[in-house]
Write a protein that holds these residues in place. Structure first.
Motif, PDB file in Angstrom:
ATOM      1  N   PRO A 111      42.808  41.750  40.433  1.00 61.43           N
ATOM      2  CA  PRO A 111      43.819  42.615  39.991  1.00 61.43           C
ATOM      3  C   PRO A 111      45.145  42.042  39.651  1.00 61.43           C
ATOM      4  O   PRO A 111      45.864  42.464  38.765  1.00 61.43           O
ATOM      5  CB  PRO A 111      43.958  43.591  41.231  1.00 61.43           C
ATOM      6  CG  PRO A 111      43.264  42.909  42.480  1.00 61.43           C
ATOM      7  CD  PRO A 111      42.350  41.923  41.956  1.00 61.43           C
ATOM      8  N   GLY A 112      45.456  40.856  40.376  1.00 63.23           N
ATOM      9  CA  GLY A 112      46.618  40.377  39.833  1.00 63.23           C
ATOM     10  C   GLY A 112      46.601  39.838  38.520  1.00 63.23           C
ATOM     11  O   GLY A 112      47.636  39.991  37.767  1.00 63.23           O
ATOM     12  N   VAL A 113      45.376  39.242  37.864  1.00 62.82           N
ATOM     13  CA  VAL A 113      45.341  38.848  36.607  1.00 62.82           C
ATOM     14  C   VAL A 113      45.342  40.355  35.712  1.00 62.82           C
ATOM     15  O   VAL A 113      45.874  40.138  34.643  1.00 62.82           O
ATOM     16  CB  VAL A 113      43.834  38.217  36.236  1.00 62.82           C
ATOM     17  CG1 VAL A 113      43.634  38.282  34.847  1.00 62.82           C
ATOM     18  CG2 VAL A 113      43.730  36.903  37.050  1.00 62.82           C
ATOM     19  N   ARG A 114      44.667  41.363  36.209  1.00 58.98           N
ATOM     20  CA  ARG A 114      45.030  42.542  35.238  1.00 58.98           C
ATOM     21  C   ARG A 114      46.535  42.984  35.285  1.00 58.98           C
ATOM     22  O   ARG A 114      46.763  43.458  34.070  1.00 58.98           O
ATOM     23  CB  ARG A 114      44.107  43.787  36.104  1.00 58.98           C
ATOM     24  CG  ARG A 114      44.271  44.990  35.391  1.00 58.98           C
ATOM     25  CD  ARG A 114      43.622  46.090  36.294  1.00 58.98           C
ATOM     26  NE  ARG A 114      43.587  47.563  35.572  1.00 58.98           N
ATOM     27  CZ  ARG A 114      44.674  48.218  35.610  1.00 58.98           C
ATOM     28  NH1 ARG A 114      45.480  48.299  36.624  1.00 58.98           N
ATOM     29  NH2 ARG A 114      44.474  49.407  35.201  1.00 58.98           N
ATOM     30  N   ASP A 115      47.225  42.851  36.395  1.00 57.03           N
ATOM     31  CA  ASP A 115      48.567  43.346  36.228  1.00 57.03           C
ATOM     32  C   ASP A 115      49.473  42.475  35.329  1.00 57.03           C
ATOM     33  O   ASP A 115      50.451  42.615  34.465  1.00 57.03           O
ATOM     34  CB  ASP A 115      49.380  43.276  37.543  1.00 57.03           C
ATOM     35  CG  ASP A 115      48.948  44.262  38.446  1.00 57.03           C
ATOM     36  OD1 ASP A 115      47.981  45.314  38.040  1.00 57.03           O
ATOM     37  OD2 ASP A 115      48.949  44.314  39.759  1.00 57.03           O
ATOM     38  N   VAL A 116      48.780  40.907  35.161  1.00 59.10           N
ATOM     39  CA  VAL A 116      49.824  39.959  34.422  1.00 59.10           C
ATOM     40  C   VAL A 116      49.473  40.660  32.991  1.00 59.10           C
ATOM     41  O   VAL A 116      50.327  40.468  32.089  1.00 59.10           O
ATOM     42  CB  VAL A 116      49.172  38.592  34.582  1.00 59.10           C
ATOM     43  CG1 VAL A 116      49.669  37.763  33.410  1.00 59.10           C
ATOM     44  CG2 VAL A 116      49.710  38.153  36.022  1.00 59.10           C
ATOM     45  N   LEU A 117      48.169  40.914  32.497  1.00 61.00           N
ATOM     46  CA  LEU A 117      47.850  41.317  31.354  1.00 61.00           C
ATOM     47  C   LEU A 117      48.773  42.419  31.030  1.00 61.00           C
ATOM     48  O   LEU A 117      49.329  42.875  29.877  1.00 61.00           O
ATOM     49  CB  LEU A 117      46.392  41.826  31.190  1.00 61.00           C
ATOM     50  CG  LEU A 117      45.456  40.361  31.337  1.00 61.00           C
ATOM     51  CD1 LEU A 117      44.009  40.670  31.583  1.00 61.00           C
ATOM     52  CD2 LEU A 117      45.617  39.379  30.081  1.00 61.00           C
ATOM     53  N   LEU A 118      48.678  43.588  31.828  1.00 56.61           N
ATOM     54  CA  LEU A 118      49.459  44.834  31.608  1.00 56.61           C
ATOM     55  C   LEU A 118      51.260  44.513  31.190  1.00 56.61           C
ATOM     56  O   LEU A 118      51.752  44.972  30.524  1.00 56.61           O
ATOM     57  CB  LEU A 118      49.081  45.905  32.476  1.00 56.61           C
ATOM     58  CG  LEU A 118      47.797  46.251  32.759  1.00 56.61           C
ATOM     59  CD1 LEU A 118      47.654  47.236  34.210  1.00 56.61           C
ATOM     60  CD2 LEU A 118      47.298  47.044  31.485  1.00 56.61           C
ATOM     61  N   THR A 119      51.298  43.910  32.325  1.00 51.31           N
ATOM     62  CA  THR A 119      52.750  43.878  31.955  1.00 51.31           C
ATOM     63  C   THR A 119      53.395  42.674  31.204  1.00 51.31           C
ATOM     64  O   THR A 119      54.213  42.821  30.499  1.00 51.31           O
ATOM     65  CB  THR A 119      53.522  43.075  33.698  1.00 51.31           C
ATOM     66  OG1 THR A 119      52.722  41.910  33.848  1.00 51.31           O
ATOM     67  CG2 THR A 119      53.568  44.272  34.754  1.00 51.31           C
ATOM     68  N   GLY A 120      52.601  41.894  30.807  1.00 57.03           N
ATOM     69  CA  GLY A 120      52.665  40.839  29.609  1.00 57.03           C
ATOM     70  C   GLY A 120      52.712  41.312  28.396  1.00 57.03           C
ATOM     71  O   GLY A 120      53.484  41.062  27.441  1.00 57.03           O
ATOM     72  N   LYS A 121      51.673  42.493  27.995  1.00 54.89           N
ATOM     73  CA  LYS A 121      51.836  42.907  26.759  1.00 54.89           C
ATOM     74  C   LYS A 121      53.350  43.725  26.809  1.00 54.89           C
ATOM     75  O   LYS A 121      53.732  43.606  25.367  1.00 54.89           O
ATOM     76  CB  LYS A 121      50.557  44.317  26.866  1.00 54.89           C
ATOM     77  CG  LYS A 121      50.456  44.839  25.617  1.00 54.89           C
ATOM     78  CD  LYS A 121      49.927  43.635  24.468  1.00 54.89           C
ATOM     79  CE  LYS A 121      49.516  44.637  23.247  1.00 54.89           C
ATOM     80  NZ  LYS A 121      48.862  43.505  22.072  1.00 54.89           N
ATOM     81  N   ALA A 122      53.596  44.478  27.903  1.00 54.05           N
ATOM     82  CA  ALA A 122      55.028  45.008  27.435  1.00 54.05           C
ATOM     83  C   ALA A 122      56.129  44.126  27.305  1.00 54.05           C
ATOM     84  O   ALA A 122      57.019  44.188  26.498  1.00 54.05           O
ATOM     85  CB  ALA A 122      55.359  45.802  28.784  1.00 54.05           C
TER      86      ALA A 122
END
Length: 321
Positions: A111-122
């Motif tokens: 899930p840490g990778v998932r959050d990096v992807l979501l916040t990274g897009k923003a």
């Protein structure tokens, strides 16, 4: 104001509505705002009465003064495919991994990778510039996860530390954190004047501060006007019952005498709510964070309501330099 506005809050406080109104307020007077959803609920599409948001930026509203609001629903799987293409040039191989379920596995097991992807897009949208050098968006507003998860969601550096200490994922997390911990970002928490949301807001602010994430404002939502206080109810319920009945009768109310007690009961309930709200305001005052207040929308949070809330936010200083 900061260019990345993150909006969180306890479930049921109206954080998605506040995020949408904030995006409209920031887009006023010709500016361009991107409203980002990361939870996959399509709440933004419902508010703006439009079809489900795709994984691409799409204009969904025009703000007063000609500004534009764009919206994007970030999908973790699509973001990971973009990431694999950007850093590893996988292309069709990445799409094959999706068919095999590897993408879903990766974003679920880590899930840490998932959050990096979501916040990274923003964060990428915050940094993006046009050919002439100006930013693509004046502001990016993120409808973020609830208060109980917001610090962990934003503190992606800690989340991926055990997964990747070097390499592209580590570097991506570092780049994201540089934005999230900078003056470009503000994390707002939405609350109601009720004990549980207020306590969760106070706890959330403490966690954000401990993680050195920038706290923006507390947004007190669904505020109702105060009509009576405890003293007024005591006065009315004392020796004034007959006077109240006469007043109702003179106004043409049928059965005025029978209505006195139910009206006094409602007044007493209102007075109790006023006192409880005052107590919760005192708790919020104690956290030392400035606040915005938004009124309760009796007709619901439709498009007209969003514009009304945006106007109120503008009146309270949102969008001022």
């Amino acid at each position: 104001m900061s260019r990345l506005q993150v909006v969180s809050g306890k479930g049921g406080t109206g954080k998605t509505t506040v995020a949408a109104a904030l995006a409209l307020a920031l887009a006023t007077e010709g500016k361009r705002t991107l409203l980002v959803e990361v939870e996959g609920r399509q709440g933004i599409a419902q508010l703006f009465e439009t079809e489900a948001l795709p994984y691409e930026e799409r204009k969904i509203a025009v703000a007063p003064g000609g500004g534009e609001v764009y919206a994007l629903a970030i999908d973790a799987e699509r973001a990971l495919l973009d990431y694999l293409q950007m850093f590893y040039k996988l292309g069709s191989a990445g799409r094959a991994l999706k068919k095999l379920g590897a993408i879903d596995f990766a974003t679920t097991i880590a899930p840490g990778v998932r959050d990096v992807l979501l916040t990274g897009k923003a964060c990428e949208a915050v940094r993006r510039r046009e050919k002439h050098g100006g930013h693509t968006y004046d502001h990016v507003v993120m409808d973020a996860p609830p208060t109980g998860r917001i610090t962990r969601f934003l503190n992606v550096n800690d989340e991926v530390a055990g997964l990747a200490r070097i390499g592209p994922i580590h570097n991506q997390a570092q780049a994201v954190m540089r934005v999230l911990k900078s003056p470009e970002t503000a994390v707002h928490l939405v609350t109601l004047l009720e004990e549980m949301p207020v306590q969760e807001t106070a706890d959330g602010i403490a966690e954000l501060r401990e993680a050195e994430l920038p706290v923006g404002r507390v947004v007190v939502n669904m505020v109702r006007p105060h009509v009576l206080d405890e003293a007024a109810v005591r006065a009315a319920s004392g020796d004034h019952r007959e006077a109240i009945a006469r007043t109702l009768a003179s106004a043409g109310v049928t059965g005025a005498t029978r209505l006195v007690e139910p009206l006094l009961d409602q007044a007493a309930e209102h007075a109790r709510r006023v006192e409880l709200e005052r107590a919760q305001r005192a708790v919020l005052d104690g956290v030392g964070v400035p606040s915005f207040e938004l009124p309760f929308l009796g007709d619901g949070a439709d498009i007209a309501g969003l514009y009304r809330l945006a106007k109120e936010l503008r009146r309270q200083g949102v969008g001022d330099a």
